[in-house]
Design a protein around this motif. Sequence first.
Motif, short mmCIF file in Angstrom:
data_model
loop_
_atom_site.label_atom_id
_atom_site.label_comp_id
_atom_site.label_asym_id
_atom_site.label_seq_id
_atom_site.Cartn_x
_atom_site.Cartn_y
_atom_site.Cartn_z
N GLY A 14 0.76 -1.28 -0.18
CA GLY A 14 0.16 0.01 -0.04
C GLY A 14 0.71 1.35 0.10
N TYR A 15 2.00 1.26 -0.26
CA TYR A 15 2.85 2.53 -0.33
C TYR A 15 3.45 2.76 -1.93
N ARG A 16 4.07 3.86 -1.96
CA ARG A 16 4.19 4.32 -3.38
C ARG A 16 5.89 4.93 -2.99
N LEU A 17 6.58 5.19 -4.19
CA LEU A 17 7.89 5.62 -4.28
C LEU A 17 8.02 6.73 -3.52
N GLU A 18 7.09 7.57 -3.39
CA GLU A 18 6.88 8.98 -2.93
C GLU A 18 6.90 8.69 -1.35
N ASP A 19 6.57 7.48 -0.65
CA ASP A 19 6.42 7.38 0.79
C ASP A 19 7.72 6.92 1.39
N VAL A 20 8.84 6.82 0.34
CA VAL A 20 10.11 6.13 0.86
C VAL A 20 10.86 7.24 1.71
N THR A 21 11.36 6.99 2.83
CA THR A 21 11.95 7.81 3.61
C THR A 21 13.38 7.85 3.78
N GLY A 47 9.01 14.06 -2.69
CA GLY A 47 9.63 13.56 -1.53
C GLY A 47 11.22 13.61 -1.53
N ARG A 48 11.69 13.79 -0.48
CA ARG A 48 13.28 13.75 -0.82
C ARG A 48 13.95 12.71 0.47
N PRO A 49 13.94 11.50 0.20
CA PRO A 49 14.20 10.46 1.19
C PRO A 49 15.76 10.63 1.49
N VAL A 71 13.19 2.06 2.13
CA VAL A 71 12.69 2.10 3.62
C VAL A 71 11.42 3.04 3.74
N VAL A 72 10.25 2.57 4.03
CA VAL A 72 9.13 3.67 4.55
C VAL A 72 8.94 3.49 5.97
N ASP A 73 9.00 4.69 6.71
CA ASP A 73 8.53 4.92 7.88
C ASP A 73 7.06 5.06 8.03
N PRO A 74 6.23 4.28 8.37
CA PRO A 74 4.59 4.17 8.46
C PRO A 74 4.29 5.29 9.17
N ALA A 75 4.94 5.79 10.22
CA ALA A 75 4.34 6.75 10.89
C ALA A 75 4.66 8.27 10.45
N GLN A 76 5.37 8.21 9.21
CA GLN A 76 5.46 9.47 8.49
C GLN A 76 4.88 9.61 7.29
N VAL A 77 3.96 8.37 6.87
CA VAL A 77 3.18 8.56 5.84
C VAL A 77 1.81 9.03 5.97
#
Length: 77
Positions: A14-21, A47-49, A71-77
Amino acid sequence: MALDRGARALARDGYRLEDVTRIIFLMHDTDGFPSCFPLLRDAFGTGRPGTTLRLVTEFDSPGTLIEIELVVDPAQV
């Protein structure tokens, strides 16, 4: 392309590249890396991971040029 595979893996959760931290690049040779910058800007949108570049002496699979960890930090999505 590695980013396409990464995008598909993210989409399964359920994530996108824009969600990558954070992006972690594992590379043996960095000579061509600067040529990737426009592609990375397009792929990650606004997004600027955070980015880490790790140099490795070899990969598990012969012929591998680069490994990318997204890496995706769900708390930041």
